[in-house]
Write a protein that holds these residues in place. Structure first.
Motif, PDB file in Angstrom:
ATOM      1  N   VAL A 246       0.844  -1.209   0.000  1.00 21.23           N
ATOM      2  CA  VAL A 246       0.000   0.000   0.000  1.00 21.23           C
ATOM      3  C   VAL A 246       0.874   1.252   0.000  1.00 21.23           C
ATOM      4  O   VAL A 246       0.603   2.221  -0.733  1.00 21.23           O
ATOM      5  N   ARG A 247       1.948   1.210   0.765  1.00 26.00           N
ATOM      6  CA  ARG A 247       2.805   2.398   0.842  1.00 26.00           C
ATOM      7  C   ARG A 247       3.541   2.629  -0.481  1.00 26.00           C
ATOM      8  O   ARG A 247       3.776   3.776  -0.863  1.00 26.00           O
ATOM      9  N   LYS A 248       3.874   1.542  -1.138  1.00 19.16           N
ATOM     10  CA  LYS A 248       4.516   1.693  -2.453  1.00 19.16           C
ATOM     11  C   LYS A 248       3.572   2.443  -3.405  1.00 19.16           C
ATOM     12  O   LYS A 248       4.005   3.223  -4.257  1.00 19.16           O
ATOM     13  N   ALA A 249       2.283   2.235  -3.219  1.00 22.85           N
ATOM     14  CA  ALA A 249       1.298   2.931  -4.063  1.00 22.85           C
ATOM     15  C   ALA A 249       0.980   4.328  -3.515  1.00 22.85           C
ATOM     16  O   ALA A 249       0.109   5.024  -4.054  1.00 22.85           O
ATOM     17  N   GLY A 250       1.655   4.717  -2.433  1.00 22.22           N
ATOM     18  CA  GLY A 250       1.410   6.050  -1.857  1.00 22.22           C
ATOM     19  C   GLY A 250       0.139   6.117  -1.028  1.00 22.22           C
ATOM     20  O   GLY A 250      -0.382   7.208  -0.754  1.00 22.22           O
ATOM     21  N   GLY A 251      -0.392   4.966  -0.609  1.00 22.92           N
ATOM     22  CA  GLY A 251      -1.616   4.954   0.198  1.00 22.92           C
ATOM     23  C   GLY A 251      -1.316   4.912   1.689  1.00 22.92           C
ATOM     24  O   GLY A 251      -0.177   4.678   2.107  1.00 22.92           O
ATOM     25  N   LEU A 252      -2.360   5.144   2.479  1.00 21.11           N
ATOM     26  CA  LEU A 252      -2.232   5.122   3.942  1.00 21.11           C
ATOM     27  C   LEU A 252      -2.723   3.778   4.476  1.00 21.11           C
ATOM     28  O   LEU A 252      -3.539   3.106   3.847  1.00 21.11           O
ATOM     29  N   CYS A 253      -2.231   3.415   5.668  1.00 24.33           N
ATOM     30  CA  CYS A 253      -2.640   2.157   6.297  1.00 24.33           C
ATOM     31  C   CYS A 253      -3.371   2.450   7.594  1.00 24.33           C
ATOM     32  O   CYS A 253      -2.801   3.052   8.514  1.00 24.33           O
ATOM     33  N   LEU A 254      -4.628   2.017   7.646  1.00 22.78           N
ATOM     34  CA  LEU A 254      -5.459   2.220   8.840  1.00 22.78           C
ATOM     35  C   LEU A 254      -5.637   0.888   9.557  1.00 22.78           C
ATOM     36  O   LEU A 254      -6.094  -0.095   8.960  1.00 22.78           O
ATOM     37  N   ALA A 255      -5.268   0.864  10.844  1.00 19.98           N
ATOM     38  CA  ALA A 255      -5.505  -0.332  11.662  1.00 19.98           C
ATOM     39  C   ALA A 255      -6.745  -0.087  12.520  1.00 19.98           C
ATOM     40  O   ALA A 255      -6.759   0.825  13.348  1.00 19.98           O
TER      41      ALA A 255
END
Ligand code: PMP
Length: 444
Positions: A246-255
């Motif tokens: 996800v980070r490679k795609a520039g997205g954020l990660c929500l837990a």
């Protein structure tokens, strides 16, 4: 239990006549007539006839983590109600500031807390943040939210659009665009026959990212341990690999730690820590207030600032000082009573015991969980994994009627027994549970 001297039949009649019981979960209390629960202490609750039960699901939906009837919490509420019960939404109160300060010491790398009223609202707020950041920085294009099969994030239209449990979302559509499902990572019900299941399941997320277009991906939302979807502990390395994609795609990660957070997994305060990752955003709920309505979004200053652009997101009750005072009292109980170590020890005893039972009871297909956050999956056949929901329903009824232990089922196949008792669960309670389960399974 002094209420038992009172005649509560009028209360029970009023409940039957006027309270809107529409959930199958409410039926949990129905066969133990009456279903009205009157008092609770530790992990024990009493119904209106004075019958005692062990509540092995913490208020049905894993909420009352530090147990019923906590006097330190009651005192915190009473003191704060008298001193300053509400002012200007969540801003500028003493407990609000102190609770945020304490929470972030337990939250690696994240330092801004936004208080909400419920887990649904907390997640919905994050979805709004993602969309707003997309508008401000990416011409509105980077707004897709990836969610996972079997996960659950709330009951608003936005969060239902990320329901990985299809039956919860049907008949409320149409849903807004931009929500895309990825496969679950439950190794017991394999979708891929590979040695490194965690990596394979994370690759499945990347496949969706590539299909949708990396520049459209705003965020991935996951439960670090899936709760209602059937207690799914991710395979080793899964979250790290998923977050990297996800980070490679520039997205954020929500837990979404709304259900599993606050130390019940024993080894860590938050389930994402057990996978060695740091999310960009974390949502908290349920056990944060031990049954009091409260939730929070926690993130980095950079993300919080990206959202703070004058759009004036506001809710009336979020983070009111009484809620924050409760949050502080809950954290004190977890620390003072060393509840995490207790959850770890009791969880091991419970799962070891359940695995022993599996040697005698073919219906136990899988035993899984972390700390005191556990599930036992029942099957008709260990080879085909055909689910055994009817057996589970009978087991739950027997446990309630014959052993006075309240339990319920989870998962889309309705065949996972969830066991998430308040942390007061002792070795004796654990053994009583295992004995009851042995008998209930033997009765078939
Ligand atoms: N996320 C998870 C993981 C949950 O279990 C729940 C509640 N079942 C929610 C979000 C929604 O929380 P609430 O019911 O407080 O809106």
């Amino acid at each position: 239990m002094n209420t038992m001297t009172n005649d509560l039949s009028g209360v029970v009649a009023a409940d039957r006549a006027h309270v809107w019981h529409h959930l199958s979960q409410h039926k949990q209390y129905e066969t133990v007539d009456p279903r009205v629960i009157v008092e609770g202490k530790g992990l024990r609750v009493w119904d209106a006839k004075g019958k005692e039960y062990i509540d092995a699901v913490s208020g049905a939906v894993w909420t009352v983590n530090v147990g019923y009837g906590r006097e330190s919490i009651a005192k915190a509420v009473a003191d704060q109600l008298v001193k300053m019960n509400y002012f200007a939404g969540s801003n500028g109160t003493v407990p609000g500031a102190l609770f945020a300060e304490k929470l972030i010491t337990k939250m690696p790398g994240l330092s801004r807390v936004y208080y909400s009223n419920s887990g649904s609202e907390a997640n919905e707020k994050v979805y709004k943040m993602v969309r707003q950041i997309s508008h401000r920085h990416h011409g509105g294009m980077k707004n897709k939210i990836l969610y996972r099969e079997r996960d659950y994030h709330g009951t608003t239209i936005g969060t239902l659009a990320t329901s990985g449990q299809a039956e919860r979302a049907k008949q409320y559509g149409p849903y807004p665009d931009g929500f895309v499902m990825v496969p679950h990572c439950l190794e017991y019900r394999k979708q891929w026959d590979v040695a490194n299941y965690g990596e394979r399941a994370a690759d499945a997320i990347e496949e969706v990212i590539l299909r949708e277009g990396a520049d459209t991906i705003g965020c991935l939302v996951l439960e670090p341990v899936t709760a209602g979807g059937g207690v799914i502990v991710p395979p080793k390395g899964y979250l790290a690999a998923a977050y990297a994609h996800v980070r490679k795609a520039g997205g954020l990660c929500l837990a979404d730690e709304v259900q599993v957070g606050f130390g019940r997994i024993g080894s860590h305060m938050w389930a994402f820590e057990a996978q060695g990752v740091v999310p960009d955003i974390v949502t908290l709920g349920k056990p944060i207030g031990n049954g009091h309505p409260m939730a929070a979004v926690i993130t980095t200053p950079a993300i919080a600032n990206a959202f703070a652009n004058g759009m004036e997101y506001f809710n009336t009750f979020g983070g009111n000082p009484v809620s924050a005072a409760i949050g502080l009292a809950v954290l004190d109980v977890i620390r003072d009573e060393r509840l995490m170590a207790h959850c770890q020890a009791m969880g091991e005893r419970l799962m070891d015991g359940a695995r022993e039972l599996a040697k005698r009871h073919e219906a136990i297909g899988d035993v899984r969980g972390l700390g005191l956050f556990n599930g036992i999956e029942l099957v008709q056949d260990r080879a085909t994994l055909a689910p055994a929901p009817d057996l589970l329903a009978r087991v739950i009824t027997r446990m309630k009627q014959d052993h006075q232990i309240l339990l319920s089922s989870e998962g889309p196949l309705h065949n996972v027994l969830k066991i998430k008792p308040p942390a007061a669960f002792s070795a004796a309670d654990c053994d009583r549970f295992l004995h009851g389960l042995d008998q209930a399974l033997a009765a078939g």
